[in-house]
Design a protein around this motif. Structure first.
Motif, mmCIF file in Angstrom:
data_model
loop_
_atom_site.group_PDB
_atom_site.id
_atom_site.type_symbol
_atom_site.label_atom_id
_atom_site.label_comp_id
_atom_site.label_asym_id
_atom_site.label_seq_id
_atom_site.Cartn_x
_atom_site.Cartn_y
_atom_site.Cartn_z
ATOM 1 N N ALA A 25 54.078 29.162 10.637
ATOM 2 C CA ALA A 25 53.125 30.266 10.797
ATOM 3 C C ALA A 25 51.992 29.941 11.758
ATOM 4 C CB ALA A 25 52.562 30.669 9.440
ATOM 5 N N GLY A 26 51.694 28.663 11.954
ATOM 6 C CA GLY A 26 50.704 28.274 12.944
ATOM 7 C C GLY A 26 49.281 28.158 12.435
ATOM 8 N N PRO A 27 48.393 27.720 13.330
ATOM 9 C CA PRO A 27 47.026 27.354 12.964
ATOM 10 C C PRO A 27 46.195 28.457 12.319
ATOM 11 C CG PRO A 27 47.544 26.542 15.161
ATOM 12 C CD PRO A 27 48.684 27.407 14.730
ATOM 13 N N THR A 28 46.375 29.699 12.728
ATOM 14 C CA THR A 28 45.578 30.765 12.119
ATOM 15 C C THR A 28 45.937 30.918 10.644
ATOM 16 O OG1 THR A 28 45.361 31.918 14.225
ATOM 17 C CG2 THR A 28 44.980 33.216 12.233
ATOM 18 N N ALA A 29 47.223 30.940 10.344
ATOM 19 C CA ALA A 29 47.664 31.036 8.948
ATOM 20 C C ALA A 29 47.237 29.805 8.166
ATOM 21 C CB ALA A 29 49.172 31.230 8.870
ATOM 22 N N TRP A 30 47.346 28.625 8.762
ATOM 23 C CA TRP A 30 46.937 27.394 8.075
ATOM 24 C C TRP A 30 45.475 27.499 7.656
ATOM 25 C CZ3 TRP A 30 48.720 23.693 12.536
ATOM 26 C CH2 TRP A 30 50.105 23.761 12.667
#
Length: 108
Positions: free
Chosen positions: A67-72
Motif C-alpha cells: 500500500a505504500g508510505p501514505t497507508a503506512w
C-alpha cells in the motif's frame, strides 16, 4: 488518561510497535505487539479503520507493505491513537499466540 499502561522501557512500548503475523488457531492474522500483548490489527481496522481493513485480510503484511508510505503512516497513526487514547481496544495476551520472530520479545 490512556487505558493501556506499558513501561516505556519495554521493547514493545508505544514508541516501538512492530507488525507481524500471529495465530491463536490455524488462521494467520496481522498484529502489532504492544507490551505483553498483541493487537489484532485486522479486527481493529475492520471496526475502527474500515478503509484500510482489506490490507490485513490475508493474514500477512503483504497488503500493508504494497500500500505504500501514505497507508503506512495512516495505519501507524491510527494504531498509536488507539493504544494511547481513552477507549480500549481488544488485545490478545502474547503468551496465547504463536508469532513470527518479529513479534517475539525474546531473541530466537
Amino acid at each position: 488518561m490512556p487505558w493501556l499502561d506499558v513501561d516505556p522501557a519495554h521493547p514493545f512500548s508505544l514508541a516501538n510497535l512492530p507488525y507481524g503475523s500471529f495465530t491463536t488457531d490455524a488462521t494467520p492474522r496481522v498484529g502489532v505487539a504492544v507490551g505483553e500483548h498483541v493487537l489484532d490489527l485486522g479486527a481493529a481496522a475492520a471496526a475502527r479503520l474500515p478503509g484500510h481493513a482489506d490490507l490485513f485480510a490475508s493474514g500477512t503484511l503483504d497488503g500493508l507493505l504494497a500500500a505504500g508510505p501514505t497507508a503506512w503512516a495512516e495505519v501507524r497513526s491510527a494504531v498509536t491513537a488507539w493504544l494511547s487514547g481513552d477507549a480500549a481496544v481488544p488485545l490478545v495476551p502474547a503468551a496465547d499466540v504463536a508469532t513470527s520472530p518479529f513479534l517475539s520479545s525474546t531473541p530466537p
